[in-house]
Design an enzyme around this catalytic site. Structure first.
Site, PDB file in Angstrom:
ATOM      1  N   GLY A 100       0.906  -1.339  -0.159  1.00 21.40           N
ATOM      2  CA  GLY A 100       0.109   0.102   0.006  1.00 21.40           C
ATOM      3  C   GLY A 100       0.967   1.319  -0.099  1.00 21.40           C
ATOM      4  CG  ASP A 147      -1.219   4.260  -5.857  1.00 20.01           C
ATOM      5  OD1 ASP A 147      -2.169   4.645  -4.840  1.00 20.01           O
ATOM      6  OD2 ASP A 147      -0.639   3.064  -5.711  1.00 20.01           O
TER       7      ASP A 147
HETATM    8  O1  PMV Z   1      -2.026   0.429  -4.355  1.00 21.25           O
HETATM    9  P1  PMV Z   1      -2.671   0.621  -2.822  1.00 21.25           P
HETATM   10  O2  PMV Z   1      -2.633  -0.725  -2.087  1.00 21.25           O
HETATM   11  O3  PMV Z   1      -2.292   1.707  -2.005  1.00 21.25           O
HETATM   12  O4  PMV Z   1      -4.199   0.798  -3.276  1.00 21.25           O
HETATM   13  C1  PMV Z   1      -4.726   1.868  -3.926  1.00 21.25           C
HETATM   14  C2  PMV Z   1      -5.995   2.101  -3.502  1.00 21.25           C
HETATM   15  C3  PMV Z   1      -7.172   1.829  -3.887  1.00 21.25           C
HETATM   16  O5  PMV Z   1      -8.143   2.631  -3.670  1.00 21.25           O
HETATM   17  C4  PMV Z   1      -7.807   0.290  -3.187  1.00 21.25           C
HETATM   18  C5  PMV Z   1      -7.208   1.363  -5.448  1.00 21.25           C
HETATM   19  C6  PMV Z   1      -6.852   2.483  -6.391  1.00 21.25           C
HETATM   20  O6  PMV Z   1      -6.424   2.104  -7.696  1.00 21.25           O
HETATM   21  O7  PMV Z   1      -7.496   3.671  -6.121  1.00 21.25           O
END
Ligand code: PMV
Length: 315
Positions: A100, A147
């Site tokens: 994450g 992200d």
């Molecule tokens: O990559 P992570 O584990 O931080 O997950 C991203 C967050 C989610 O909302 C679950 C997926 C997304 O694409 O925004």
């Protein structure tokens, strides 16, 4: 010739999962962990060394869908370069995978920056973010885009995905007049984002009204948090973090390890705590201050955290 570039990790402060469904979310860069990419001229054809993965491969041997190959191809295309350089690309990372903290997006971002620099170019954050999003689609299936955005801009962002072609995503770089501290604790449980996002989608398809209500609540929390952060009242974010964690529990993306760390942080004096990212494992976050940071860190480690990082959220 040798050039290097880095990219930070990230945390989602509010709104994970709901952000995939068009609700707003907030994320911030984490400079304490990073990916470094170096491109160094060499007499041989373009070679990639991924130190953490113990991988050394020729670019020409990479599978067409390999995320490393995809980002390299996108950068070459964007720069109008017809061929990869005679060089070696070395990648090293202190961001744990599937936890994450944005490891995948940071790897792509650092590679794109370093390769562009090798050709004497600097990619603007919007272009960079778009390219990294393409790679994220290979890892995740349906990434929201948060992200790649927070990592390419390296600023706290308020992000809302445009769910239709005609409806672009909203990216607001946050003003943070009063910086605040977040402790980030790793459960040590790897949790691929794609699996958690896929599970939420299946549940949403089966129980639309219930999940739409969860997403709405997450969106309201993120919106409220955005106002608190921009108006210099970050120390009031704690209850919103607790509420957000509660909704994520109901959505089925927490885990006993995450719940244990969240509880330990609260009991030790954190103003609020929640899981961060896809959930099921990975990291949780807690709102701390200079006064509570030490005791919360210790409590998290005692409750089983593999590692605790304290980051300051600021512009
Ligand atoms: O990559 P992570 O584990 O931080 O997950 C991203 C967050 C989610 O909302 C679950 C997926 C997304 O694409 O925004």
């Amino acid at each position: 010739m040798s050039v290097s570039a880095t990219a930070p990790g990230k945390i989602i402060l509010f709104g994970e999962h709901a952000v995939v469904y068009g609700r707003p979310a907030i994320a911030a860069q984490v400079n304490q962990v990073q990916v470094k990419a170096t491109v160094e001229q060499s007499p041989t054809e373009f070679t990639i060394r991924a130190l953490n993965l113990n991988r050394t491969e020729l670019y020409s041997d990479l599978d067409l869908s390999d995320p490393l190959g995809v980002i390299i191809r996108l950068v070459l295309q964007t720069l109008g370069e017809s061929a990869a350089p005679r060089a070696t690309l070395t990648i090293s990372s202190s961001i744990p995978i599937a936890s994450g903290l944005g490891s995948g997006a940071a790897v792509s971002t650092a590679i794109a920056r370093a390769l562009a620099l090798y050709f004497g170019e600097e990619l603007d954050p919007a272009t960079l973010s778009r390219m990294v999003y393409e790679v994220e689609r290979i890892y995740h299936g349906t990434p929201s885009g948060i992200d790649n955005t927070v990592i390419a801009y390296e600023r706290p962002v308020y992000f809302k995905r445009g769910v239709h072609e005609s409806d672009p995503s909203t990216i607001r770089l946050l003003d943070v007049p009063v910086p605040f501290r977040i402790a980030i604790a790793d459960t040590g449980v790897a949790s691929p984002t794609k699996a958690a996002v896929g599970d939420v989608r299946r549940k949403w398809e089966a129980e639309r009204a219930e999940y739409e209500a969860y997403f709405d609540r997450c969106g309201e929390i993120a919106f409220h948090a955005y106002h608190l952060i921009e108006s210099g009242r970050p120390f009031e974010l704690g209850p919103l973090m607790n509420d957000n964690h509660h909704v994520l529990q109901r959505m089925g993306v927490s885990s006993p390890e995450l719940d244990r760390l969240v509880e330990a942080a609260r009991q030790a004096g954190a103003a609020g705590a929640k899981l961060s990212g896809a959930g099921r494992g990975g990291n949780m976050i807690a709102l701390v201050t200079e006064a509570t940071e030490g005791i919360v860190n210790e409590a998290l480690l005692n409750a089983g955290a593999r590692r605790v990082i304290v980051t300051t959220v600021c512009e």
